[in-house]
Design a protein around this motif. Structure first.
Motif, PDB file in Angstrom:
ATOM      1  N   THR A  50       0.844  -1.190   0.000  1.00 40.71           N
ATOM      2  CA  THR A  50       0.000   0.000   0.000  1.00 40.71           C
ATOM      3  C   THR A  50       0.875   1.234   0.000  1.00 40.71           C
ATOM      4  O   THR A  50       2.082   1.158   0.240  1.00 40.71           O
TER       5      THR A  50
ATOM      6  N   ARG B 286      -2.433   6.211   1.931  1.00 38.80           N
ATOM      7  CA  ARG B 286      -3.443   5.354   2.557  1.00 38.80           C
ATOM      8  C   ARG B 286      -3.022   4.915   3.951  1.00 38.80           C
ATOM      9  O   ARG B 286      -3.839   4.825   4.860  1.00 38.80           O
ATOM     10  N   GLN B 287      -1.729   4.622   4.131  1.00 46.24           N
ATOM     11  CA  GLN B 287      -1.248   4.239   5.465  1.00 46.24           C
ATOM     12  C   GLN B 287      -1.589   5.313   6.491  1.00 46.24           C
ATOM     13  O   GLN B 287      -2.111   5.026   7.565  1.00 46.24           O
TER      14      GLN B 287
ATOM     15  N   ASP C 201      -4.042   4.907  -5.440  1.00 40.80           N
ATOM     16  CA  ASP C 201      -5.502   4.826  -5.583  1.00 40.80           C
ATOM     17  C   ASP C 201      -5.913   5.316  -6.971  1.00 40.80           C
ATOM     18  O   ASP C 201      -6.808   4.752  -7.602  1.00 40.80           O
TER      19      ASP C 201
END
Length: 251
Positions: A88, A92-93, A170
């Motif tokens: 990822t 997002r983390q 994303d």
């Protein structure tokens, strides 16, 4: 600002302010309460609530009779990147952990791939690649300088897409259907070049933590290669390793 409840208005104002101060320098003055209320379409109570929280966090400072200013981040605050079983991205983390991420795009252009970038992205030397240079902020604190390269033939819209908000990975998933399955990393220490030092607001030749990463899709094709550089203030990563199969018993 389109929000229907007091809580959502507060959160929207706070997120806007965090993103805004992420593009400002320490000591810069925010617009007046009246100007911000008119710009965001909220009451002074909602605005003050959001500003109060950021003052408590040390991201803003009020000076009586002068206004509200961007303040230096509190020392010792770390937002480590975690590398475990799921591939990822940084955005997002951090957002999954409840943090607010802001991005300042410094450069976004087509360049010719040198031999090393061509090898990592599996494209011919000299092929056009998108070079994306960004500063990333977490909760208003400057966190990293990152340079990313993507093959232009495969992802042409990355040359002009807006990456000031949201996640690059994303975007690749939503626009191109990319599913990440592998991340090859190399961690090292290097001296800050003049350009990187200027943008990270550190002294030239300061030793930085550099994390180089090449990510691949589910078919094993390279998607992007990047290098994220961190100052000693926030040079921290976390690794989690798991045995793929049953652990052999000792004889």
């Amino acid at each position: 600002m389109d929000s229907s409840t007091g809580t959502s208005k507060y959160r929207a104002v706070r997120d806007h302010l965090v993103e805004r101060i992420g593009t400002m320098r320490v000591g810069d003055r925010l617009p007046s309460e009246k100007e911000l209320c008119e710009e965001l379409g909220v009451s002074r109570i909602t605005l003050r609530h959001a500003v109060d929280g950021l003052v408590q966090d040390g991201r803003l400072a009020r000076e009586h009779g002068r206004g509200t200013f961007v303040s230096a981040p509190k020392p010792g605050i770390h937002y480590p990147e975690r590398f475990a079983d799921i591939v990822t991205g940084f955005h997002r983390q951090q957002t999954s952990a409840g943090h607010t991420v802001a991005t300042r795009v410094l450069r976004q252009e087509l360049v010719a791939a040198d031999n090393e970038i061509a090898r990592l992205l599996d494209v011919p030397s000299g092929a056009r690649v998108v070079e994306l240079v960004r500063l990333r902020f977490v909760n208003g604190q400057l966190h990293q300088h990152v340079v990313t390269y993507l093959p232009h033939d495969r992802f042409p819209e990355c040359a002009s897409a807006d990456f000031t908000t949201g996640s690059l990975f994303d975007y690749l998933h939503e626009r191109y259907g990319v599913v990440l399955s592998r991340n090859d990393m190399r961690v090292g220490v290097e001296e800050a070049t003049a350009d990187v030092a200027l943008n990270l607001e550190v002294a030239p030749s300061l030793r930085l933590l550099a994390v180089a990463s090449t990510v691949y899709d589910q078919d094993g094709h390279p998607v992007a290669h990047g290098v994220a550089r961190h100052t000693p203030l926030n040079s921290e990563i976390e690794l989690s390793l798991r045995v793929a199969g049953p652990t052999p018993q000792e004889a």
